[in-house]
Design an enzyme around this catalytic site. Structure first.
Site, PDB file in Angstrom:
ATOM      1  N   ARG A 155      82.884  15.660  72.937  1.00 31.96           N
ATOM      2  CA  ARG A 155      81.541  15.114  72.722  1.00 31.96           C
ATOM      3  C   ARG A 155      80.478  16.212  72.680  1.00 31.96           C
ATOM      4  NH1 ARG A 155      78.468  10.194  73.608  1.00 31.96           N
ATOM      5  NH2 ARG A 155      76.514  10.579  74.721  1.00 31.96           N
ATOM      6  N   ILE A 188      72.724  10.211  69.941  1.00 34.22           N
ATOM      7  CA  ILE A 188      74.146   9.935  70.106  1.00 34.22           C
ATOM      8  C   ILE A 188      74.242   8.917  71.234  1.00 34.22           C
ATOM      9  CG2 ILE A 188      74.401  11.920  71.657  1.00 34.22           C
ATOM     10  CD1 ILE A 188      77.281  12.201  70.738  1.00 34.22           C
ATOM     11  N   SER A 189      74.972   7.842  71.020  1.00 38.53           N
ATOM     12  CA  SER A 189      74.986   6.738  71.978  1.00 38.53           C
ATOM     13  C   SER A 189      75.612   7.137  73.304  1.00 38.53           C
ATOM     14  CB  SER A 189      75.745   5.536  71.411  1.00 38.53           C
ATOM     15  OG  SER A 189      75.071   4.963  70.321  1.00 38.53           O
ATOM     16  N   GLN A 190      75.225   6.426  74.348  1.00 37.30           N
ATOM     17  CA  GLN A 190      75.817   6.540  75.670  1.00 37.30           C
ATOM     18  C   GLN A 190      77.339   6.385  75.563  1.00 37.30           C
ATOM     19  OE1 GLN A 190      74.516   3.192  77.899  1.00 37.30           O
ATOM     20  NE2 GLN A 190      75.516   3.768  79.809  1.00 37.30           N
TER      21      GLN A 190
END
Length: 249
Positions: A69, A95-97
């Site tokens: 990530r 960027i999503s959780q």
């Protein structure tokens, strides 16, 4: 003589230390300590943020453990890449959780060989998570800079089952339809009809819907129509482009 022996002993100790640092107990090269730290952070992310919240699909968990990530966020934000929160990636996008990425992936209910359409490539992280599961991904990003950067990152990291197109995702990717799953990572106020039409029978679309108040929804094509269920409240960036014109018409 004593000084010479001491010098020889020091040399031996230095060589031994170098060999120990450079090799593991099986005689191979030792793991990169920096990469080991990232791997540890991924393990903690999965156990504390994802499994603890009820994500059970072993393929999703394995993928979240494997995809780096931190390489999908700007260098200035990498120290926080595995924290329980979204992160900015430029162009007012995020960027999503990690939990949301895992949840949306699990809700798709796809398997190796499935073909998935993604609307909103963003950093490319969600596409990489799917690709690591053996999924063929067709991803569309409306912001050119993000599109080009995500495409480069995915290629550099070897996620060759992801195809990225720069453009408006409202109309989907009709020449590759139908899709075994559709995932949308920006929130429209209404679900685009072209995306519904490109969903294969029995397949799921996972999409945040709403303006200020949004819900993550799963839409399944079944029995000649569509079944819809709400999962949790969410907060995504708004979907832009043709969807805005459709909403105002």
């Amino acid at each position: 003589m004593l000084a010479r022996r001491r010098g020889h002993l020091c040399s031996v100790l230095i060589v031994a230390a170098a060999l120990t640092a450079g090799c593991n107990s099986h005689g191979g090269q030792a793991a990169d300590p920096v990469e080991s730290d990232w791997q540890m952070q991924r393990e903690q992310m999965v156990s504390q943020q994802i499994e603890a919240r009820g994500i059970k699909d072993p393929m999703v968990l394995a993928s979240m453990r494997s995809v780096p990530r931190h390489l999908f966020v700007p260098e200035s934000g990498r120290d926080g890449a595995y924290q329980d929160s979204p992160l900015p990636i430029g162009d007012s996008q995020t960027i999503s959780q990690p939990y949301i990425v895992a949840l949306m992936t699990e809700l798709l209910e796809v398997r190796p060989g499935s073909k998935v359409l993604e609307i909103g490539t963003g950093s490319g992280y969600q596409a990489a998570v799917l690709a690591a599961m053996g999924v063929e991904v067709y991803s569309i990003e409306i912001r050119t800079r993000l599109c080009e950067k995500a495409s480069e990152t995915l290629a550099d990291l070897g996620y060759h089952s992801v195809r990225v197109r720069c453009g408006d995702g409202y109309g989907g990717w009709p020449e590759e339809a139908p899709f075994d799953g559709i995932i949308v990572t920006a929130a429209p106020e209404m679900v685009p009809d072209p995306l519904l039409e490109q969903l294969a029978p029995e397949a799921n679309m996972v999409i945040p819907v709403g303006d200020f108040y949004q819900e993550l929804k799963v839409i399944t094509r079944a029995d000649g129509g569509y079944q819809e269920r709400a999962v949790i409240p969410v907060r995504f960036v708004p979907m832009t482009g043709e969807i805005e014109r459709q909403g105002g018409s």
